[in-house]
Design an enzyme around this catalytic site. Structure first.
Site, PDB file in Angstrom:
ATOM      1  N   LEU A 108       0.826  -1.206   0.000  1.00  0.00           N
ATOM      2  CA  LEU A 108       0.000   0.000   0.000  1.00  0.00           C
ATOM      3  C   LEU A 108       0.857   1.250   0.000  1.00  0.00           C
ATOM      4  O   LEU A 108       0.538   2.233  -0.672  1.00  0.00           O
ATOM      5  CB  LEU A 108      -0.936  -0.006   1.219  1.00  0.00           C
ATOM      6  CG  LEU A 108      -1.965  -1.148   1.278  1.00  0.00           C
ATOM      7  CD1 LEU A 108      -2.807  -1.025   2.533  1.00  0.00           C
ATOM      8  CD2 LEU A 108      -2.847  -1.143   0.046  1.00  0.00           C
TER       9      LEU A 108
ATOM     10  N   VAL B  10       1.274   4.752  -2.820  1.00  0.00           N
ATOM     11  CA  VAL B  10       1.228   6.193  -2.551  1.00  0.00           C
ATOM     12  C   VAL B  10       2.623   6.776  -2.397  1.00  0.00           C
ATOM     13  O   VAL B  10       2.810   7.819  -1.774  1.00  0.00           O
ATOM     14  CB  VAL B  10       0.393   6.487  -1.274  1.00  0.00           C
ATOM     15  CG1 VAL B  10      -1.046   6.080  -1.482  1.00  0.00           C
ATOM     16  CG2 VAL B  10       0.978   5.768  -0.067  1.00  0.00           C
ATOM     17  N   SER B  11       3.623   6.125  -2.985  1.00  0.00           N
ATOM     18  CA  SER B  11       5.007   6.573  -2.808  1.00  0.00           C
ATOM     19  C   SER B  11       5.224   7.985  -3.323  1.00  0.00           C
ATOM     20  O   SER B  11       6.044   8.729  -2.780  1.00  0.00           O
ATOM     21  CB  SER B  11       5.962   5.610  -3.515  1.00  0.00           C
ATOM     22  OG  SER B  11       5.655   5.527  -4.897  1.00  0.00           O
TER      23      SER B  11
ATOM     24  N   LYS C 269     -10.554  11.171   8.782  1.00  0.00           N
ATOM     25  CA  LYS C 269     -11.551  10.389   8.058  1.00  0.00           C
ATOM     26  C   LYS C 269     -11.086   8.943   7.959  1.00  0.00           C
ATOM     27  O   LYS C 269     -10.012   8.651   7.435  1.00  0.00           O
ATOM     28  CB  LYS C 269     -11.782  10.966   6.662  1.00  0.00           C
ATOM     29  CG  LYS C 269     -12.881  10.260   5.890  1.00  0.00           C
ATOM     30  CD  LYS C 269     -13.164  10.936   4.558  1.00  0.00           C
ATOM     31  CE  LYS C 269     -14.315  10.251   3.827  1.00  0.00           C
ATOM     32  NZ  LYS C 269     -14.616  10.902   2.541  1.00  0.00           N
TER      33      LYS C 269
ATOM     34  N   ASP D  97     -19.667  15.509  -6.027  1.00  0.00           N
ATOM     35  CA  ASP D  97     -20.523  15.399  -4.835  1.00  0.00           C
ATOM     36  C   ASP D  97     -20.650  16.743  -4.135  1.00  0.00           C
ATOM     37  O   ASP D  97     -20.516  16.832  -2.911  1.00  0.00           O
ATOM     38  CB  ASP D  97     -19.972  14.335  -3.886  1.00  0.00           C
ATOM     39  CG  ASP D  97     -21.036  13.826  -2.909  1.00  0.00           C
ATOM     40  OD1 ASP D  97     -22.235  14.012  -3.192  1.00  0.00           O
ATOM     41  OD2 ASP D  97     -20.667  13.242  -1.875  1.00  0.00           O
TER      42      ASP D  97
END
Length: 632
Positions: free
Chosen positions: A323, A327-328, A372, A463
């Protein structure tokens, strides 16, 4: 030897700068270089203010660059600076005068001192330092001493490229006496060596005594002074002609016309053939890329399934590595929090820390954050968030990965006053007045304008709704929750997601993702601000459908009567200009057109709302052109 000479030269350069700066400030009798002290009890706070800015080579000779520097839209600057729409995209001349809007507030910097400034974020580039950015890019509208004060955690001599720094742009709000004397704004102006107070007063259409009263005795060159004005003066701008307006002498033109006509026909034939060839090539490339995307999506789905199987086998540590590899490219932009920090900050994610949904409030190192909690689907969201940075977007501070449960946590800045939804539809004791509602609408519009026009590829939020609009301590709006955001426009999706009452018709029917769907949702938010009603009522009725059918037809007088039946009860306690309410209603209805091609762009929306905002500033009991609202 050469290295020693370079060090000596560098030391000599900074020594000379220090001598010059010391001389300048010893000669000045103005305020301290740290900033301009203020008191929230003595001024309107916050307030609308402006800076007088001069276009400068090499990087600030176009409105887009200056707009990005001050976090405003190019259209706002051109409108305030008397630059026509046709000239707004042309290069500026060096020294060309501009007005730039800012929001001024009184900020506490320690227990005993508050200074007045506009809070602007700037990302450090290679070669930048506090002094250089203050004097060059912000043209002495702040000082490096003040920058150091408002950024106490940063080391001025060791700034990392990409770090965000707050540059406090000096400003002031009118005090009660000035407001009584119809001073609506204060303009921040940096004195130039050739200036005199009388020449400055003449430029702004005020008396010299008004400037001296609002400032201090004997202001010096390169100091920021404040000009009290009831309205901004019209700036005299140079006439800019496009190159195509130049013409050849009359005798030569007639002969050239025949040659030009023949050349045009020939070029047209060649162009047609070239376009045909390119079109076929693009079509082939498009098909290949579509197949490649489909294959990549298939591989990605398989990879996610493999990860789930991998975790099921208990290989938590390996999964964390996998993971983190995803996101490196985000690691140098965001802080990576530890799960232990988050558990301690939220008391183990207890109910007492819950804000709403899966968002918790936590204090880490004395700073409040909104945390979050989500399943591992944040990669796309992180990719989008790392390329957006705007004052009207909630800022992502960092993230955390819990490999044991495959959960990702996104850590955002904490926005103090909650959601717009709670203010409009909750049990808030203090209701929003029309002025505040209009400023919120403009803030949201500016945030959407940024993601639609200043990102490549363009970002669609998907959104936009009142619960995803948060209000800070100064009641300025920030767009939150990019969980459904999409990078790229005019694509088709079969996976329809969103909130009932806000979703654009073309998205529901055909799955079309474009910036126009955000504009539709924004139109619904405008209806909420005007009416105080929810997007969907208790019986399942949709707010936008009744608005669209009720305001598209009829004369203006009939529309005005229908508008009165729409307005929020809370607004009837105020004296609001009906023209302003009708203007915003017209913007809302245009955003809600069922045909997306007929909806305005966010550039047009920001322009229309800004004009309305300006009219509300001019509104008073003396010039009331429409009767005040009365209870029904």
């Amino acid at each position: 030897m050469k290295s020693a000479i370079r060090h000596c030269s560098s030391a000599l350069f900074f020594f000379i700068i220090i001598i010059i700066f010391s001389f300048h400030h010893s000669a000045a009798q103005g305020p301290d270089a740290d900033g301009y002290t203020c008191s929230t009890n003595q001024t309107a706070n916050p307030c609308q203010a402006y800076v007088f800015y001069r276009a400068a080579a090499p990087n600030f000779l176009d409105l887009a660059a200056i707009a990005d520097l001050f976090w405003v839209s190019r259209l706002e600057i051109s409108r305030l600076s008397n630059i026509s729409d046709s000239n707004a995209t042309f290069p500026l001349l060096s020294g060309q005068p501009l007005f730039v809007p800012i929001t001024c507030s009184c900020h506490s910097v320690n227990a005993s001192v508050s200074i007045s400034y506009a809070n602007l974020s700037y990302k450090i580039n290679a070669g930048d330092n506090f002094w250089l950015v203050s004097t060059s890019k912000f043209q002495n509208l702040t000082t490096f001493q003040s920058v150091e004060i408002v950024n106490p955690t940063l080391n001025p001599t060791n700034l990392s490229i990409g770090v965000d720094v707050v540059f406090p742009i000096f400003c002031k709000c009118p005090n009660p006496t000035q407001l009584h004397n119809r001073v609506n704004f204060m303009v921040s102006y940096v004195i130039q060596p050739a200036d005199s107070l009388s020449s400055i007063a003449s430029r702004f259409g005020v008396q010299t005594s008004e400037i001296t009263t609002a400032n201090w005795p004997n202001p010096q060159p390169f100091e920021t002074i404040f000009i009290p004005v009831s309205r901004l003066p019209n700036l005299t701008q140079p006439i800019v002609l496009p190159p195509s307006t130049e013409q050849a002498p009359a005798p030569a033109r007639e002969g050239k016309n025949r040659a030009v006509t023949g050349l045009a026909i020939g070029m047209g034939i060649v162009g047609f053939l070239l376009i045909s060839v390119v079109g076929l090539w693009v079509r082939g490339v498009g098909k290949r890329r579509k197949k490649e995307r489909e294959m990549e999506e298939g591989y990605e789905k398989q990879r996610v399934q493999d990860i789930g199987i991998w975790k099921g086998k208990g290989k938590g540590k390996e999964m964390e590595v996998d993971l983190m590899a995803d996101v490196s490219d985000c690691l140098d932009k965001y802080r990576v929090f530890k799960i232990e920090e988050l558990n301690e900050a939220t008391d183990g994610f207890s109910e007492s820390s819950l804000i709403q949904g899966s968002v918790y409030k936590g204090n880490i190192g004395g700073v409040e954050y909104a945390i979050k909690k989500m399943k591992w689907n944040a990669y796309e969201q992180l990719k989008i968030l790392q390329k957006v940075n705007h004052g009207n977007l909630v800022k992502l501070e960092g993230f955390c990965i819990d490999p044991e449960d495959a959960i990702c946590y996104l850590i955002y800045e904490y926005v103090e006053n909650g959601s717009l939804y709670s203010w409009l539809h909750g049990s808030q004791k203090q209701k929003l007045n029309w002025r505040m509602r209009l400023r919120i609408a403009i803030d949201v519009a500016n945030g959407l304008l940024y993601i639609h026009e200043h990102t490549r590829p363009r970002v669609v939020h998907k959104d936009i709704k009142s619960s995803n609009i948060l209000l800070d301590a100064n009641m300025r709006a920030k767009i939150a929750n990019f969980g459904l955001a999409k990078s790229g426009c005019n694509v088709i999706t079969m996976h329809i997601v969103g909130t009932q009452g806000y979703i654009a018709p073309e998205y529901i029917a055909d799955g079309v993702v474009s910036t126009k769907m955000d504009i539709f949702s924004f139109g619904v938010v405008l209806l909420e601000l005007i009416s105080g009603k929810e997007a969907v009522d208790d019986e399942g009725g949709v707010l936008w459908m009744s608005a669209s059918s009720g305001f598209l037809v009829g004369k203006e007088k009939e529309k005005l009567e229908r508008l009165r039946s729409w307005i929020d009860e809370a607004l009837f306690e105020q004296s609001c200009p009906m023209e302003s309410l009708m203007d915003v209603m017209n913007v809302a209805v245009s955003c809600l057109q069922k045909d997306p091609t007929k909806r305005p762009s966010m550039v047009e929306v920001v322009y229309a709302l800004s004009k309305t905002d300006e009219a509300v500033f001019d509104f008073s009991d003396d010039n009331l052109s429409a009767p005040p609202l009365t209870a029904r």
